[in-house]
Design a protein around this motif. Structure first.
Motif, PDB file in Angstrom:
ATOM      1  N   LEU A   1      -7.819   4.463  -6.096  1.00 40.30           N
ATOM      2  CA  LEU A   1      -8.164   2.731  -5.919  1.00 40.30           C
ATOM      3  C   LEU A   1      -9.283   2.903  -6.443  1.00 40.30           C
ATOM      4  O   LEU A   1     -10.344   3.268  -7.093  1.00 40.30           O
ATOM      5  CB  LEU A   1      -9.450   4.145  -4.767  1.00 40.30           C
ATOM      6  CG  LEU A   1      -8.379   4.757  -2.912  1.00 40.30           C
ATOM      7  CD1 LEU A   1      -9.069   5.155  -2.562  1.00 40.30           C
ATOM      8  CD2 LEU A   1      -8.050   3.949  -2.284  1.00 40.30           C
TER       9      LEU A   1
ATOM     10  N   TYR B   1      -6.435   4.057   4.551  1.00 37.13           N
ATOM     11  CA  TYR B   1      -6.952   2.649   3.615  1.00 37.13           C
ATOM     12  C   TYR B   1      -7.059   0.804   3.876  1.00 37.13           C
ATOM     13  O   TYR B   1      -5.464   1.052   4.049  1.00 37.13           O
ATOM     14  CB  TYR B   1      -7.454   3.008   2.305  1.00 37.13           C
ATOM     15  CG  TYR B   1      -6.088   3.302   1.822  1.00 37.13           C
ATOM     16  CD1 TYR B   1      -5.517   1.926   0.867  1.00 37.13           C
ATOM     17  CD2 TYR B   1      -4.829   4.088   1.896  1.00 37.13           C
ATOM     18  CE1 TYR B   1      -3.721   1.899   0.367  1.00 37.13           C
ATOM     19  CE2 TYR B   1      -3.870   4.137   1.113  1.00 37.13           C
ATOM     20  CZ  TYR B   1      -3.336   3.363   0.605  1.00 37.13           C
ATOM     21  OH  TYR B   1      -1.677   2.994  -0.414  1.00 37.13           O
TER      22      TYR B   1
ATOM     23  N   ILE C   1     -13.397  -2.477   0.711  1.00 37.40           N
ATOM     24  CA  ILE C   1     -12.406  -0.723   0.708  1.00 37.40           C
ATOM     25  C   ILE C   1     -13.299  -0.080   1.295  1.00 37.40           C
ATOM     26  O   ILE C   1     -14.287   1.160   0.942  1.00 37.40           O
ATOM     27  CB  ILE C   1     -11.713  -1.089  -1.194  1.00 37.40           C
ATOM     28  CG1 ILE C   1     -11.510  -1.245  -2.033  1.00 37.40           C
ATOM     29  CG2 ILE C   1     -10.837   1.035  -0.432  1.00 37.40           C
ATOM     30  CD1 ILE C   1     -11.026  -0.973  -2.814  1.00 37.40           C
TER      31      ILE C   1
ATOM     32  N   GLN D   1       0.487  -0.631  -0.110  1.00 32.14           N
ATOM     33  CA  GLN D   1       0.220   0.081  -0.164  1.00 32.14           C
ATOM     34  C   GLN D   1       1.146   1.305   0.312  1.00 32.14           C
ATOM     35  O   GLN D   1       1.872   1.349   0.913  1.00 32.14           O
ATOM     36  CB  GLN D   1      -0.877   0.383   1.235  1.00 32.14           C
ATOM     37  CG  GLN D   1      -2.025  -0.941   1.499  1.00 32.14           C
ATOM     38  CD  GLN D   1      -2.990  -0.872   2.605  1.00 32.14           C
ATOM     39  OE1 GLN D   1      -3.465  -1.557   2.611  1.00 32.14           O
ATOM     40  NE2 GLN D   1      -3.307   0.093   2.681  1.00 32.14           N
TER      41      GLN D   1
ATOM     42  N   ALA E   1     -11.656   3.251   3.144  1.00 34.33           N
ATOM     43  CA  ALA E   1     -10.368   4.924   3.311  1.00 34.33           C
ATOM     44  C   ALA E   1     -10.901   6.159   4.495  1.00 34.33           C
ATOM     45  O   ALA E   1     -12.470   6.432   4.129  1.00 34.33           O
ATOM     46  CB  ALA E   1     -10.252   5.657   1.601  1.00 34.33           C
TER      47      ALA E   1
ATOM     48  N   PHE F   1      -4.844  -1.122  -5.588  1.00 36.25           N
ATOM     49  CA  PHE F   1      -4.024   0.658  -4.843  1.00 36.25           C
ATOM     50  C   PHE F   1      -3.191  -0.022  -5.783  1.00 36.25           C
ATOM     51  O   PHE F   1      -1.857  -0.189  -5.967  1.00 36.25           O
ATOM     52  CB  PHE F   1      -4.314  -0.350  -3.433  1.00 36.25           C
ATOM     53  CG  PHE F   1      -4.692  -0.352  -2.533  1.00 36.25           C
ATOM     54  CD1 PHE F   1      -5.788   0.909  -2.489  1.00 36.25           C
ATOM     55  CD2 PHE F   1      -5.390  -0.745  -1.597  1.00 36.25           C
ATOM     56  CE1 PHE F   1      -6.908   0.210  -1.952  1.00 36.25           C
ATOM     57  CE2 PHE F   1      -5.601  -1.577  -0.942  1.00 36.25           C
ATOM     58  CZ  PHE F   1      -6.648  -0.595  -0.434  1.00 36.25           C
TER      59      PHE F   1
END
Length: 338
Positions: A153, A126, A333, A118, A335, A143
């Protein structure tokens, strides 16, 4: 079959010189009789031709050096059928073993297609996860490091399930990553290029829903395109909710495809949720779907958790609501703007 010398006086030693009850099968009794006789094997009964129409096979009897008696039997229709079934079963077992081996490799390969690292950001925490319904699936998240503190994203859902969907997912992932260098400068052209490649390399009925967002770590600006995907949920720090609905149609169905980009300004305390329909369409024993409302309630209830903990809380709630066999891939996901 193993041959060994039994202890003197044992029950086994008393059986020496008797009929063993063992039979050797052959395609041609006469040929084996002739060959073994030349090598000194003692046949107590030469090959016997059974009465015509009796359904019996030709056979002979022979002894070893200790006088133990064995049968030599020619294949008849019954024994041929048994042997054919044995070989077919062996072939099925080998095919199953090979299929399991191939599936294990497919699982390992697909696991490596999901993000292995990441890119670090100062203003965004995230996390993401995917639970395929089968060993491999058609959901995808990623990512993308777009350089200069900019992050892509991505979440997508291939139409279909299983191995076929997994192969299409790999195709879409390759298209996105190979074209991502242009994502920040011209996100609309980037997605149009990805659609064109996906359209050209898949069947006419293949398509994918996709949500692509790019985040600037310096300005906290989010630009996105929702390509026929379930709406993203943006929960503001003051608990206001914004639904980021579709801005474009699905990918892969049309050669001429228009992409619309929209923007949102994020602020510290905002939470951004992306998901596939495997989460909202998970159903319980009564046939009720988990739905967007339960997803939102879970997001609001656990909004103080970290992004990784919130991903676990959401997927945990979905799987608890639908404890039976999973019907579709579930991908999430989260964030959080810091």
């Amino acid at each position: 079959m193993a041959l060994f010398v039994p202890p003197e006086g044992s029950a086994e030693s008393q059986r020496i010189g008797q009929n063993t009850g063992l039979s050797f099968l052959t395609e041609d009794v006469r040929a084996v009789f002739d060959e073994w006789s030349k090598r000194g094997v003692h046949f107590t009964l030469p090959p016997i031709e059974p009465p015509w129409g009796s359904g019996q096979a030709r056979y002979a009897l022979f002894e070893d050096v200790d006088g133990n008696s064995f049968s030599l039997i020619e294949f008849d229709e019954a024994t041929r059928a048994v042997e054919a079934e044995r070989r077919a079963q062996a072939a099925r077992l080998e095919a199953e073993r090979q299929a399991a081996h191939d599936l294990a490799i497919a699982i390992e390969v697909q696991t490596r297609l999901f993000p292995q690292r990441q890119p670090p950001l100062r203003t965004l925490a995230y996390s993401g996860i995917c639970y395929p319904a089968r060993a491999v699936g058609g959901d995808y998240y990623d990512f993308l490091d777009l350089g200069n503190g900019r992050l892509g994203l991505v979440i997508g859902d291939i139409a279909g399930k299983g191995m076929a969907a997994a192969l299409l997912m790999a195709n879409l992932q390759a298209n996105l990553r190979s074209q991502s260098a242009t994502a920040w400068e011209q996100p609309d052209r980037f997605l149009e290029s990805v659609n064109q490649l996906f359209y050209e390399n898949t069947a006419a009925s293949d398509y994918a829903t996709l949500f692509f967002a790019e985040y600037d770590d310096q300005t906290r600006l989010l630009r996105y395109s929702n390509c026929g995907h379930p709406p993203a949920l943006l929960l503001r720090a003051d608990h206001r909710l914004e639904r980021l609905d579709a801005t474009s149609t699905v990918m892969g169905l049309f050669a001429h495809w228009d992409c619309v980009i929209e923007t949102r300004q994020l602020f510290p305390g905002d939470t951004f949720l992306l998901y596939t329909d495997g989460a909202t369409e998970a159903f319980n024993q009564s046939g009720d779907e988990f739905g967007e409302q339960r997803l939102l309630e879970t997001l609001q209830q656990h909004s103080e958790l970290s992004s990784k903990e919130l991903v676990s809380a959401i997927t945990g709630q979905v799987r608890q609501f639908s404890p039976h066999e999973q019907a579709d891939d579930i991908t999430v996901i989260v964030a959080k703007c810091t």
